[in-house]
Design a protein around this motif. Sequence first.
Motif, PDB file in Angstrom:
ATOM      1  N   SER A 134     -11.619  -7.361 -54.787  1.00 44.22           N
ATOM      2  CA  SER A 134     -12.220  -8.518 -54.135  1.00 44.22           C
ATOM      3  C   SER A 134     -12.054  -9.756 -55.003  1.00 44.22           C
TER       4      SER A 134
ATOM      5  N   LYS B 253     -18.501 -17.323 -52.281  1.00 39.21           N
ATOM      6  CA  LYS B 253     -17.803 -16.643 -51.202  1.00 39.21           C
ATOM      7  C   LYS B 253     -16.995 -15.493 -51.795  1.00 39.21           C
TER       8      LYS B 253
ATOM      9  N   TYR C 286     -14.174 -12.469 -50.994  1.00 37.97           N
ATOM     10  CA  TYR C 286     -13.115 -12.049 -50.070  1.00 37.97           C
ATOM     11  C   TYR C 286     -12.592 -10.679 -50.510  1.00 37.97           C
TER      12      TYR C 286
ATOM     13  N   ALA D 157      -7.135 -17.097 -47.710  1.00 40.33           N
ATOM     14  CA  ALA D 157      -8.434 -16.448 -47.624  1.00 40.33           C
ATOM     15  C   ALA D 157      -8.941 -16.356 -46.188  1.00 40.33           C
ATOM     16  N   GLU D 158      -8.617 -17.336 -45.361  1.00 33.43           N
ATOM     17  CA  GLU D 158      -9.118 -17.328 -43.991  1.00 33.43           C
ATOM     18  C   GLU D 158      -8.463 -16.222 -43.167  1.00 33.43           C
TER      19      GLU D 158
ATOM     20  N   ASN E 155      -6.768 -13.713 -44.633  1.00 33.75           N
ATOM     21  CA  ASN E 155      -6.711 -12.539 -45.491  1.00 33.75           C
ATOM     22  C   ASN E 155      -5.297 -11.968 -45.559  1.00 33.75           C
TER      23      ASN E 155
END
Length: 390
Positions: free
Chosen positions: A288, A305, A307, A351-352, A354
């Motif tokens: 992560s 945040k 991910y 990140a949005e 992935n």
Amino acid sequence: MRKQQKHVSKTANPKTRSVENSESIPADLIFEISSRLTAKSLSRFRCLSKEWASIFCSRNFAHSFLTRSSARPRLLFTFHVDGKLFSYSAPQPRNPDQDLSHVVVDNHMPIPTRMGSFLIHSPVSGLICPSELWSKRGCNDSKMMMMICNPSAGQFKKLPAARTRRVHVRTYLGYNPIKKEYKVLCMSLSRTYPKISEEHQVLTLGTGKLFWRMIECSLQRCPESGGICINGVLYYSAYQDNWFGVVQNFIVICFDVSSEKFKSLEINLTCSSTPDKLQGSISGRTTSLGLMVLDDAEQHKWSKKTYILPPFWKNLGVDTRLNVVGMTSDSEIAFSPSILSDPFYIFYYDAERNTTVKVRVQGIDFVKNQYIYTFIDHAEDVKPMQVLGF
């Protein structure tokens, strides 16, 4: 009726005829066209004539070129071998995808340096400032070496030694876009552990005679090696160590290049880790990625945040380490290995969505087990050193 043709003497000088029958290109048109070229092309065109060299070396042209270059950022790769600093640059991919398999670098002129182990921070308006990791190089010699380098132009200038007798130092390069002024910030670190910053001093470039000035700073923390300058403010991370290996009171220090004032952005973070891990390094074991986002600079409010990384990372191998080298304007996080390899890849993580894209970098001369610096958003600069006051 036939048009009467002009007769040219056979004895006339061909060069003279060429000049008489051609019109010179206006200087302002040369200025406009040339500011859209690459630094590598300009280095060749500068040799065409004294007039062109005068245009390309002017302060106005340098600032115009840097403005245009900032709108087309590049990747910059540097490493140090056998007393020389090697630099390569390549177009920075925009929204890279699997179809973009590689980029090809331009090889810049090597820059000689007598430094041993040194650090290079993020480029600032086309320039970099390599500096030695420590100042003491002998029993009676405590002068630290620093340089200002222009990788695109292959130029460099040694800076005067900072006023310090300390062994460990940290240096950062800042730029004020309003006054178009560069400054080098240097701080000595305490002799005892933890290594907090002391003896802060500034060197202003472009003043003709260069000298260090002591400035006040009430923020005594352990500064990290990384730093970045954005819109006239230099940001670098620092922390407080409690002697038990627990890093706490992690902060971002802001240095205003114009006013030379310091302030801090506190982060409520305690981490049983080393400073290197806090800077952002991942491997094949990493599952992560956590990001600290500044929501309110005045109130020092942050949000975290997390991910979950895609399975792609598992294919890196547990011994492969990637450093975070920045975030692009498209909000993609760029990673790069710290050791040069063949083949050599950089990685972009969205990140949005992935998703991760691997981009091969071609054209870098391979040196086994060589540490390499990778930077994003590099702006090519053609500014001669004399424009900086040297």
